[in-house]
Structures are given as structure tokens and as C-alpha cells.
Design an enzyme around this catalytic site. Structure first.
Site, PDB file in Angstrom:
ATOM      1  CE  LYS A  67       5.475  -5.438   0.853  1.00 29.70           C
ATOM      2  NZ  LYS A  67       6.784  -4.143   0.678  1.00 29.70           N
ATOM      3  CD  GLU A 104      13.159  -3.812   0.471  1.00 33.64           C
ATOM      4  OE1 GLU A 104      12.514  -3.977   1.298  1.00 33.64           O
ATOM      5  OE2 GLU A 104      13.795  -4.526   0.083  1.00 33.64           O
ATOM      6  CG  HIS A 117      11.564  -5.119   6.632  1.00 33.28           C
ATOM      7  ND1 HIS A 117      11.479  -3.831   8.335  1.00 33.28           N
ATOM      8  CD2 HIS A 117      10.668  -4.337   6.315  1.00 33.28           C
ATOM      9  CE1 HIS A 117      10.594  -3.271   7.925  1.00 33.28           C
ATOM     10  NE2 HIS A 117       9.926  -3.298   6.621  1.00 33.28           N
TER      11      HIS A 117
HETATM   12  N1  PLP Z   1      10.819  -4.255   2.613  1.00 34.78           N
HETATM   13  C1  PLP Z   1       9.685  -5.348   2.785  1.00 34.78           C
HETATM   14  C2  PLP Z   1       9.822  -6.192   2.230  1.00 34.78           C
HETATM   15  C3  PLP Z   1       8.336  -5.239   3.836  1.00 34.78           C
HETATM   16  O1  PLP Z   1       7.468  -6.144   3.873  1.00 34.78           O
HETATM   17  C4  PLP Z   1       7.624  -3.722   4.021  1.00 34.78           C
HETATM   18  C5  PLP Z   1       6.493  -3.899   4.625  1.00 34.78           C
HETATM   19  O2  PLP Z   1       5.796  -4.561   5.262  1.00 34.78           O
HETATM   20  C6  PLP Z   1       8.256  -2.594   3.780  1.00 34.78           C
HETATM   21  C7  PLP Z   1       9.734  -2.534   2.717  1.00 34.78           C
HETATM   22  C8  PLP Z   1       8.207  -1.081   4.182  1.00 34.78           C
HETATM   23  O3  PLP Z   1       8.070  -0.816   5.215  1.00 34.78           O
HETATM   24  P1  PLP Z   1       8.113   0.501   6.281  1.00 34.78           P
HETATM   25  O4  PLP Z   1       6.286   1.220   6.190  1.00 34.78           O
HETATM   26  O5  PLP Z   1       7.555  -0.143   7.894  1.00 34.78           O
HETATM   27  O6  PLP Z   1       8.561   1.583   6.195  1.00 34.78           O
END
Ligand code: PLP
Length: 416
Positions: free
Chosen positions: A51, A253, A179
């Protein structure tokens, strides 16, 4: 400078009068980040959060480097599978999924997925009985820029009941995820969350589950030069609560960690106004004090495009005269204001501005509202990295060699 600019234009295939903003995506930077990850968090396998930036060149590069992928929807799963990623390298890391997306995951063999409530379990048991479930818990996200625990994650008081429900539905639960929030500024948040996860593992063991996976989520900062160190605290907490001989596999993640510093955005200044007269009005509306007029620039990208996060870098000291500047995005909406009070040297119509650290949650959120062009993306990669990694997998993404990028950033009419 003109010569360099011409060469860059030629390499990128831009016409001389192009005004469309574009990102240069430095894939070498992803490579360096990955090496740093392996060195500092050797027990933690990264599953890149798609994402954050779903540019195919980024996915291919990370896949070649050997990461897994965190997908949050059917579309993201489709994308990474279409780029050659195999289903066991994917975690469907969204706790509240449309049923059609769960069905799709089932047909494509994507089994690992998160949940945080009973209703989700009922959907999963109806259409994906082979699912390997990961219970997401809510943790302290107060030290992060973007908080997630209000929307996602089970509270500790509900964990036991939820795990018992999994037993009744004959669903397999393989682990726990959390998270700490995106853009985390305190490594102790991970320590506390890892300890919280340990308590859930202990409860699960008493109920007869064989838990074998800990997912420590995302939140790791990715800007160039970011100072806070997370690895020591995380490694210590893992060794204490999930020692290597516990047999628990640890994954994460990370999104912004990998891509933030890799992308530089070039925006074109296509219009300009110098506002000297209506000083009171500007002071009232934009809260700036004016002693020399305000520059208003209109650029080719804005808050409905890549610049959905405001630029708030500190002012860099230099001998050049600077002006208070308001920078507007291209659309007709007055909400499309990139920054209201930014000190910068005067620029002219036709100049380009370069903005660093634009890889995270920029291109993936950008829209073409008002039918203004979305920024193009030009991935670049040096020959050394192509040779070190599988050349066939990467060579189709070389558009521009890095020496050009370096020269170009130093150029006279391009401002950084
Ligand atoms: N995993 C989940 C379930 C998330 O909702 C997000 C971000 O919204 C991420 C991973 C990635 O987070 P970051 O970009 O802070 O590493």
C-alpha cells in the site's frame, strides 16, 4: 546546464516543453535499505507493505532481493502475483476484508491473513477454511505520526474469547501481529508491543494452539538521515520474549522504511504571482507576516496528487535571498495548497523544484482529480546493482543512469 537538461530529457523521453511532474525512483536506495535491514534486524524477515508504494519496479526489485509482501486487498494480491511473486510470500494483512477478497485469496492460494474480531472469523470460515490466521492486537501507538490501533487490533480483554471462537470454528491460528503506527518515533513502543504479543502467545498455548509466527508490523522511518535507532531495542526484546530457540518465525511489514528516500519528485512551476498589495488579507488568511511581498507559485502536482503530505522541511541556511512563498497545486480547489509559508529563493515559471523523500504514501494515494496528469515514475538503477542481483529480472527497468541524476540535481535551474 542546458546540455545536461537536454540529455536528461532525452533519456526520459520528455519533450522540451513538458510540464508534467515526475518521480525519479532510485532502486539502488531500496537495495541499500535492504542490506541495512538484513544487517540490523537479522531475525526479522520483511514483508514489504504494498500500500505504501505499489510501483511495479519497486515490487520487482524487492521480490528479486527476496522480501515477502504485505497485501491489503484483492487488487494488491493480483498485482504482486502478476509480477511473479508466489502466494506463500504474501500475507493478507488487513483485519477487515470484503468477503470477495477473502474468496479470491483462497482461490489463489494466499493463506496467511490477519483478523481481529469474531465477524471476520465467520467470513473466513465460510470461504477460506485453509487460512492460516494471525491475530492482530491493539498496541500503544501514541508515539507515531499515524495511529492505527483505534481502527484495528483486538484489546487484551477479548483475546481469550476470540481464540476460543477460533477453536469452535476449527480455524488454524499461527501467530500474532501488531502495528505501532506509521512513522514511529519511539523504539520502546516495539518493546512493549513484543511483550504484549508474548502474553497472547502464552494464552494461546494454554488453549492448545501451536503459535509459530510473530509479525511486528511496520512503522519504521525511511527518510534519508533519520536518526532514531530501532534495531537494538527490537533485537533485545525478541531475544527476551521470543528467543531464537523458541522456534517462532519473526516477520515485519515495513512500508515507508523501504521507499521513502528512494523517490525524488520533480514538479514544474507553471504559474507565478507576486503579491505585494493585499497584505492584510494574506496575513489574515495564511497567518504569515509580510515585509517584502509573498510569492505564490502554482506547480504541476498538489495535495490531490503526490503531495498529499505537506512539505515541512526546515529552512536551509544559505547566502541566497529567500522569500515567503505559498505553493499551490494545479487544481481549482483552494484546499490544494502544498505549503502556506515556506522560505525559498525566487523561482521562475518553467523552473523545476525537486522534493526528496517522496516515496511513501505519495504515488499510491495520488488521484487525477480535475484531470491533471498524475506524476510519471522513472525508475533508475546502477549497473553494479543490476549485475549483483538477477540481471534479467531488473534490466527492463533501467531508464536513466545514476550519474545523470546526480548532475541534474546540482543543475542551475532545478531547485532542491
Ligand atoms: N502493515 C499494515 C497493516 C499497515 O496498515 C501499514 C500502514 O498503514 C503498514 C504495514 C506499513 O506501515 P509503514 O509504512 O509505517 O511501515
Amino acid at each position: 546546464m542546458a546540455m545536461i537538461w537536454d540529455e536528461v530529457n532525452q533519456e526520459l523521453g520528455l519533450s522540451d516543453d513538458s510540464e508534467v511532474s515526475f518521480h525519479v525512483a532510485n532502486l539502488d536506495d531500496l537495495h541499500q535499505k535492504h542490506i541495512r535491514w538484513l544487517r540490523t534486524l537479522p531475525r526479522v524477515k520483511p514483508f514489504y507493505a504494498v500500500k505504501c508504494n505499489s510501483t511495479p519496479a519497486v515490487i520487482r526489485m524487492l521480490s528479486t532481493l527476496g522480501t515477502g509482501f504485505d497485501c491489503a486487498s484483492k487488487g494488491e494480491i493480483e498485482l504482486v502475483l502478476s509480477l511473479g511473486v508466489t502466494p506463500e510470500k504474501i500475507i493478507f494483512a488487513h483485519t477487515t476484508k470484503p468477503q470477495s477478497h477473502i474468496k479470491y485469496a483462497s482461490t489463489r492460494g494466499v493463506d496467511m491473513m490477519t483478523f481481529d474480531c469474531e465477524e471476520e472469523l465467520l467470513k473466513i470460515s465460510a470461504c477460506h477454511t485453509r487460512a492460516k490466521l494471525v491475530l492482530r492486537i491493539a498496541v500503544d501507538d501514541s508515539k507515531s505520526a499515524i495511529k492505527l490501533s483505534q481502527k484495528f487490533g483486538t484489546k487484551p480483554s477479548v483475546v481469550k474469547k476470540l481464540l476460543e471462537r477460533c477453536k469452535e470454528l476449527d480455524l488454524e491460528v499461527i501467530g500474532v501481529s501488531f502495528h505501532v503506527g506509521s512513522g514511529c518515533t519511539d523504539s520502546l513502543a516495539y518493546r512493549q508491543a513484543i511483550e504484549d504479543a508474548r502474553h497472547v502467545f502464552d494464552t494461546a498455548v494454554l488453549l492448545g494452539f501451536q503459535m509459530r509466527l510473530l509479525d511486528i508490523g511496520g512503522g519504521f522511518p525511511g527518510k534519508e538521515g533519520f536518526q532514531i535507532q530501532f534495531d537494538e531495542v527490537i533485537n533485545e526484546a525478541l531475544d527476551k520474549f521470543f528467543p531464537a530457540d523458541s522456534g517462532v518465525q519473526v516477520i515485519a511489514e515495513p512500508g515507508r522504511y523501504y521507499v521513502d528516500s528512494a523517490f525524488t519528485l520533480a514538479v514544474n512551476v507553471f504559474a507565478k504571482k507576486v503579491v505585494m498589495d493585499d497584505v492584510t488579507q494574506i496575513r489574515g488568511v495564511y497567518n504569515v507576516s509580510i515585509d517584502q511581498g509573498v510569492m505564490m507559485y502554482y506547480i504541476s502536482d498538489g495535495v490531490f496528487g503526490s503531495l498529499n503530505c505537506l512539505i515541512n522541511d526546515p529552512v536551509v541556511e544559505s547566502g541566497e535571498k529567500r522569500y515567503r512563498s505559498i505553493i499551490w497545486g494545479p487544481t481549482c480547489d483552494s484546499l490544494d495548497r502544498v505549503t502556506a509559508n515556506y522560505w525559498m529563493p525566487e523561482v521562475q515559471v518553467g523552473d523545476w523544484l525537486l522534493i526528496d523523500n517522496m516515496g511513501a504514501y505519495s504515488v499510491s494515494i495520488s488521484s487525477d482529480f480535475g484531470f491533471f496528469d498524475k506524476a510519471d515514475i522513472y525508475p533508475v538503477l546502477s549497473a553494479d546493482v543490476v549485475e549483483a542481483q538477477a540481471p534479467c529480472a531488473l534490466s527492463s527497468h533501467i531508464y536513466l543512469s545514476l550519474p545523470y541524476l546526480t548532475l541534474w540535481v546540482r543543475g542551475g535551474a532545478v531547485h532542491k
